[in-house]
Design a protein around this motif. Structure first.
Motif, PDB file in Angstrom:
ATOM      1  N   PRO A   1      -3.924   5.665  -5.430  1.00 33.31           N
ATOM      2  CA  PRO A   1      -3.642   5.453  -4.008  1.00 33.31           C
ATOM      3  C   PRO A   1      -4.905   5.215  -3.181  1.00 33.31           C
ATOM      4  O   PRO A   1      -4.859   4.483  -2.184  1.00 33.31           O
ATOM      5  CB  PRO A   1      -2.930   6.732  -3.575  1.00 33.31           C
ATOM      6  CG  PRO A   1      -3.186   7.725  -4.631  1.00 33.31           C
ATOM      7  CD  PRO A   1      -3.369   6.950  -5.888  1.00 33.31           C
ATOM      8  N   ILE A   2      -6.021   5.796  -3.577  1.00 36.04           N
ATOM      9  CA  ILE A   2      -7.264   5.539  -2.850  1.00 36.04           C
ATOM     10  C   ILE A   2      -7.645   4.067  -2.991  1.00 36.04           C
ATOM     11  O   ILE A   2      -8.130   3.443  -2.040  1.00 36.04           O
ATOM     12  CB  ILE A   2      -8.384   6.460  -3.361  1.00 36.04           C
ATOM     13  CG1 ILE A   2      -8.055   7.917  -2.999  1.00 36.04           C
ATOM     14  CG2 ILE A   2      -9.738   6.074  -2.785  1.00 36.04           C
ATOM     15  CD1 ILE A   2      -8.988   8.933  -3.612  1.00 36.04           C
ATOM     16  N   ALA A   3      -7.410   3.495  -4.162  1.00 30.91           N
ATOM     17  CA  ALA A   3      -7.666   2.064  -4.349  1.00 30.91           C
ATOM     18  C   ALA A   3      -6.748   1.228  -3.462  1.00 30.91           C
ATOM     19  O   ALA A   3      -7.181   0.227  -2.871  1.00 30.91           O
ATOM     20  CB  ALA A   3      -7.479   1.690  -5.818  1.00 30.91           C
ATOM     21  N   ARG A   4      -5.466   1.621  -3.342  1.00 32.97           N
ATOM     22  CA  ARG A   4      -4.546   0.877  -2.474  1.00 32.97           C
ATOM     23  C   ARG A   4      -4.971   0.998  -1.000  1.00 32.97           C
ATOM     24  O   ARG A   4      -4.892   0.036  -0.237  1.00 32.97           O
ATOM     25  CB  ARG A   4      -3.120   1.425  -2.640  1.00 32.97           C
ATOM     26  CG  ARG A   4      -2.545   1.366  -4.034  1.00 32.97           C
ATOM     27  CD  ARG A   4      -2.194  -0.073  -4.446  1.00 32.97           C
ATOM     28  NE  ARG A   4      -3.372  -0.799  -4.912  1.00 32.97           N
ATOM     29  CZ  ARG A   4      -3.907  -0.653  -6.120  1.00 32.97           C
ATOM     30  NH1 ARG A   4      -3.390   0.209  -6.966  1.00 32.97           N
ATOM     31  NH2 ARG A   4      -4.958  -1.359  -6.468  1.00 32.97           N
ATOM     32  N   ILE A   5      -5.397   2.186  -0.593  1.00 32.49           N
ATOM     33  CA  ILE A   5      -5.857   2.388   0.781  1.00 32.49           C
ATOM     34  C   ILE A   5      -7.098   1.548   1.054  1.00 32.49           C
ATOM     35  O   ILE A   5      -7.256   0.981   2.142  1.00 32.49           O
ATOM     36  CB  ILE A   5      -6.127   3.882   1.033  1.00 32.49           C
ATOM     37  CG1 ILE A   5      -4.800   4.647   1.099  1.00 32.49           C
ATOM     38  CG2 ILE A   5      -6.920   4.100   2.314  1.00 32.49           C
ATOM     39  CD1 ILE A   5      -4.953   6.146   1.156  1.00 32.49           C
ATOM     40  N   THR A   6      -7.966   1.442   0.071  1.00 30.26           N
ATOM     41  CA  THR A   6      -9.161   0.610   0.216  1.00 30.26           C
ATOM     42  C   THR A   6      -8.776  -0.846   0.438  1.00 30.26           C
ATOM     43  O   THR A   6      -9.345  -1.534   1.302  1.00 30.26           O
ATOM     44  CB  THR A   6     -10.045   0.734  -1.037  1.00 30.26           C
ATOM     45  OG1 THR A   6     -10.412   2.102  -1.219  1.00 30.26           O
ATOM     46  CG2 THR A   6     -11.302  -0.105  -0.898  1.00 30.26           C
ATOM     47  N   GLU A   7      -7.804  -1.343  -0.326  1.00 34.74           N
ATOM     48  CA  GLU A   7      -7.354  -2.731  -0.174  1.00 34.74           C
ATOM     49  C   GLU A   7      -6.781  -2.971   1.224  1.00 34.74           C
ATOM     50  O   GLU A   7      -7.091  -3.989   1.856  1.00 34.74           O
ATOM     51  CB  GLU A   7      -6.305  -3.051  -1.238  1.00 34.74           C
ATOM     52  CG  GLU A   7      -6.859  -3.067  -2.654  1.00 34.74           C
ATOM     53  CD  GLU A   7      -5.763  -3.178  -3.696  1.00 34.74           C
ATOM     54  OE1 GLU A   7      -4.565  -3.195  -3.301  1.00 34.74           O
ATOM     55  OE2 GLU A   7      -6.080  -3.247  -4.901  1.00 34.74           O
TER      56      GLU A   7
ATOM     57  N   LEU B   1      -1.664   3.898   8.125  1.00 37.58           N
ATOM     58  CA  LEU B   1      -2.908   4.044   7.370  1.00 37.58           C
ATOM     59  C   LEU B   1      -3.491   5.434   7.557  1.00 37.58           C
ATOM     60  O   LEU B   1      -3.884   6.096   6.590  1.00 37.58           O
ATOM     61  CB  LEU B   1      -3.922   2.986   7.812  1.00 37.58           C
ATOM     62  CG  LEU B   1      -5.334   3.135   7.231  1.00 37.58           C
ATOM     63  CD1 LEU B   1      -5.302   2.976   5.710  1.00 37.58           C
ATOM     64  CD2 LEU B   1      -6.297   2.124   7.862  1.00 37.58           C
ATOM     65  N   VAL B   2      -3.535   5.914   8.781  1.00 38.04           N
ATOM     66  CA  VAL B   2      -4.098   7.236   9.063  1.00 38.04           C
ATOM     67  C   VAL B   2      -3.288   8.324   8.361  1.00 38.04           C
ATOM     68  O   VAL B   2      -3.854   9.265   7.793  1.00 38.04           O
ATOM     69  CB  VAL B   2      -4.156   7.482  10.578  1.00 38.04           C
ATOM     70  CG1 VAL B   2      -4.539   8.927  10.886  1.00 38.04           C
ATOM     71  CG2 VAL B   2      -5.154   6.526  11.233  1.00 38.04           C
TER      72      VAL B   2
ATOM     73  N   CYS C   1       0.834  -1.202   0.000  1.00 41.58           N
ATOM     74  CA  CYS C   1       0.000   0.000   0.000  1.00 41.58           C
ATOM     75  C   CYS C   1       0.872   1.256   0.000  1.00 41.58           C
ATOM     76  O   CYS C   1       0.640   2.177  -0.795  1.00 41.58           O
ATOM     77  CB  CYS C   1      -0.933  -0.001   1.207  1.00 41.58           C
ATOM     78  SG  CYS C   1      -1.996   1.459   1.328  1.00 41.58           S
ATOM     79  N   ILE C   2       1.872   1.311   0.867  1.00 42.10           N
ATOM     80  CA  ILE C   2       2.748   2.482   0.943  1.00 42.10           C
ATOM     81  C   ILE C   2       3.428   2.726  -0.400  1.00 42.10           C
ATOM     82  O   ILE C   2       3.481   3.865  -0.893  1.00 42.10           O
ATOM     83  CB  ILE C   2       3.800   2.306   2.054  1.00 42.10           C
ATOM     84  CG1 ILE C   2       3.130   2.260   3.437  1.00 42.10           C
ATOM     85  CG2 ILE C   2       4.834   3.431   1.999  1.00 42.10           C
ATOM     86  CD1 ILE C   2       4.079   1.905   4.562  1.00 42.10           C
ATOM     87  N   ALA C   3       3.943   1.661  -1.010  1.00 43.15           N
ATOM     88  CA  ALA C   3       4.629   1.801  -2.298  1.00 43.15           C
ATOM     89  C   ALA C   3       3.678   2.344  -3.357  1.00 43.15           C
ATOM     90  O   ALA C   3       4.039   3.247  -4.133  1.00 43.15           O
ATOM     91  CB  ALA C   3       5.203   0.455  -2.732  1.00 43.15           C
ATOM     92  N   GLY C   4       2.463   1.810  -3.387  1.00 40.87           N
ATOM     93  CA  GLY C   4       1.490   2.268  -4.376  1.00 40.87           C
ATOM     94  C   GLY C   4       1.080   3.713  -4.166  1.00 40.87           C
ATOM     95  O   GLY C   4       0.948   4.481  -5.127  1.00 40.87           O
ATOM     96  N   VAL C   5       0.892   4.096  -2.902  1.00 43.58           N
ATOM     97  CA  VAL C   5       0.474   5.460  -2.597  1.00 43.58           C
ATOM     98  C   VAL C   5       1.580   6.448  -2.947  1.00 43.58           C
ATOM     99  O   VAL C   5       1.338   7.473  -3.595  1.00 43.58           O
ATOM    100  CB  VAL C   5       0.075   5.590  -1.117  1.00 43.58           C
ATOM    101  CG1 VAL C   5      -0.118   7.052  -0.736  1.00 43.58           C
ATOM    102  CG2 VAL C   5      -1.199   4.805  -0.839  1.00 43.58           C
ATOM    103  N   ARG C   6       2.804   6.168  -2.543  1.00 45.29           N
ATOM    104  CA  ARG C   6       3.912   7.094  -2.801  1.00 45.29           C
ATOM    105  C   ARG C   6       4.132   7.274  -4.301  1.00 45.29           C
ATOM    106  O   ARG C   6       4.296   8.397  -4.796  1.00 45.29           O
ATOM    107  CB  ARG C   6       5.195   6.594  -2.136  1.00 45.29           C
ATOM    108  CG  ARG C   6       5.167   6.626  -0.620  1.00 45.29           C
ATOM    109  CD  ARG C   6       6.534   6.249  -0.048  1.00 45.29           C
ATOM    110  NE  ARG C   6       7.494   7.292  -0.313  1.00 45.29           N
ATOM    111  CZ  ARG C   6       7.829   8.256   0.549  1.00 45.29           C
ATOM    112  NH1 ARG C   6       7.260   8.306   1.742  1.00 45.29           N
ATOM    113  NH2 ARG C   6       8.714   9.170   0.234  1.00 45.29           N
ATOM    114  N   ASP C   7       4.147   6.181  -5.037  1.00 39.47           N
ATOM    115  CA  ASP C   7       4.395   6.262  -6.472  1.00 39.47           C
ATOM    116  C   ASP C   7       3.297   7.046  -7.180  1.00 39.47           C
ATOM    117  O   ASP C   7       3.573   7.893  -8.041  1.00 39.47           O
ATOM    118  CB  ASP C   7       4.498   4.852  -7.062  1.00 39.47           C
ATOM    119  CG  ASP C   7       4.706   4.880  -8.569  1.00 39.47           C
ATOM    120  OD1 ASP C   7       5.775   5.335  -9.014  1.00 39.47           O
ATOM    121  OD2 ASP C   7       3.790   4.443  -9.291  1.00 39.47           O
ATOM    122  N   SER C   8       2.050   6.775  -6.821  1.00 38.62           N
ATOM    123  CA  SER C   8       0.929   7.427  -7.502  1.00 38.62           C
ATOM    124  C   SER C   8       0.812   8.898  -7.128  1.00 38.62           C
ATOM    125  O   SER C   8       0.459   9.733  -7.971  1.00 38.62           O
ATOM    126  CB  SER C   8      -0.378   6.693  -7.173  1.00 38.62           C
ATOM    127  OG  SER C   8      -0.330   5.355  -7.631  1.00 38.62           O
TER     128      SER C   8
END
Length: 378
Positions: A248-254, A275-276, A232-239
């Motif tokens: 990143p919202i999709a990664r946070i949802t997962e 997460l927060v 999740c962190i990797a996906g959020v940072r990259d996006s």
């Protein structure tokens, strides 16, 4: 002794005009709004400076502006004027950069349904009802189209109404999850509730709804939990770096779904706190409240963003689809470093593959380790 006037005000014969017995005064201020609004980014750097518009040392620290986000219509309005004023200041030696902005990003429009009657005249979209696939206004059929939200198309969506019904965080999250920022996207009020439900699930990851108390524990997470977190962190940072806010919202949802199903009694702190923090750019009010309830007296604005631990992004196994004559028969789980021969043998040993081949001759085998296997038989 009078009020300051632009040079055009000296042309008295032009300024004062009489028509039909009535005297008029022409407008002589030819630069309202733009002259001030187009250099505000410079004044923000040193807004309380009474000696100059900005300290040169501060200008060198902050210029050029890293990112300019604006709709395409800004290219011939604010953006063009800002560049003009900045270049004049550069020629005068007042700023050290020839361009004010380092990067330009044009976001798409938020579109909404608009409706026209038989005359081709737009009617109030809020007054249109749908009946068995048809759209009616005052009982008369109307034609639906999608266009930029605005008064001219009579399809306004009031942010105030959205705030009242769902809260600012939900509206913000929904807009950022609609799709790529650069694309125009249709508004759907019914879909806003999905963003609200996600925020409610995130709240329940941290807070017990019955007691209102934190349900976060000091227990240790499993390796699978840490893998889910760092993916999740990797996906959020990259996006986020690429301004792809919907991803990143999709990664946070997962991650939220994983924590909800894995920890019905209490979420480990080492999973809840990252997460927060990741939620904060999308739902800042919710994130600040959760951060406070996690026992932090200060705002999370200054908290460092979670870093990726690469060891948790590496997997020991990989899922490989196996096809027979191009049709998927089974997905097998194998070791990451498996060889071609081993992967082929493993696939042929699977019962579903054996049944699909059913004694036929294998004419060709395409084996790509870690990717796919396809047997061509006849």
């Amino acid at each position: 002794s009078g009020r300051p006037e632009p040079p055009l005000g000296k042309a008295k014969n032009w300024v004062h005009v009489t028509e039909g017995g009535t005297s008029y005064l022409r407008e002589t201020n030819t630069m309202p709004q733009w002259a001030g609004s187009c250099w505000y980014y410079l004044r923000y750097i040193d807004a309380r400076n009474e000696e100059a518009f900005a300290d040169p040392a501060k200008l060198k620290t902050w210029l050029p502006v890293d990112l300019y986000v604006g709709g395409a219509e800004h290219a011939v309005l604010h953006l063009m004027y800002s560049r003009f004023w900045h270049k004049v200041l550069f020629d005068l030696g007042e700023v050290h950069t020839p361009e004010p902005f380092a990067r330009l990003f044009n976001q798409g429009y938020i579109q909404a349904p608009a409706f026209t009657d038989a005359r081709g005249v737009y009617v109030e979209a809020s007054e249109v009802v749908e009946d068995k696939g048809a759209f009616l206004h005052d009982g008369q059929p109307v034609t639906r189209e999608f266009g930029k939200i605005g008064k001219s198309l009579k399809n306004m969506v009031s942010p105030d109404e959205m705030y009242q019904a769902y809260g600012a965080d939900t509206l913000r999250l929904y807009e950022m999850s609609m799709g790529p920022l650069e694309q125009s996207k249709p508004w759907d009020t019914r879909a806003v509730s999905g963003s609200l439900r996600l925020l409610q699930r995130i709240w329940r990851v941290v807070i017990n709804e019955d007691s209102g108390l934190s349900r976060v524990t000091e227990s240790d997470p499993t390796a699978d939990d840490l893998r889910a977190l760092h993916i999740c962190i990797a996906g959020v940072r990259d996006s986020m770096d690429g301004l792809r806010f919907n991803t990143p919202i999709a990664r946070i949802t997962e991650l939220t779904n994983h924590l909800t199903s894995t920890y019905p009694a209490g979420t480990p702190r080492v999973l809840a706190e990252p997460l927060v923090i990741m939620v904060a750019p999308f739902a800042p009010h919710l994130a600040e409240e959760l951060w406070s309830r996690l026992g932090h007296p200060a705002s999370l604005v200054r908290e460092p963003f979670p870093q990726v631990d690469q060891q948790y992004l590496m997997t020991d196994t990989v899922d490989v689809p196996v096809q027979v004559n191009g049709k998927l028969k089974v997905v097998i789980t194998v070791a990451t470093g498996i060889s071609q021969d081993e992967l082929r043998a493993t696939a042929l040993a699977n019962a579903k593959v054996v049944a699909a081949i059913d004694g036929k001759t294998i004419r060709k085998a395409v084996v790509v380790p870690g990717k796919m296997v396809n047997f061509v038989v006849s």
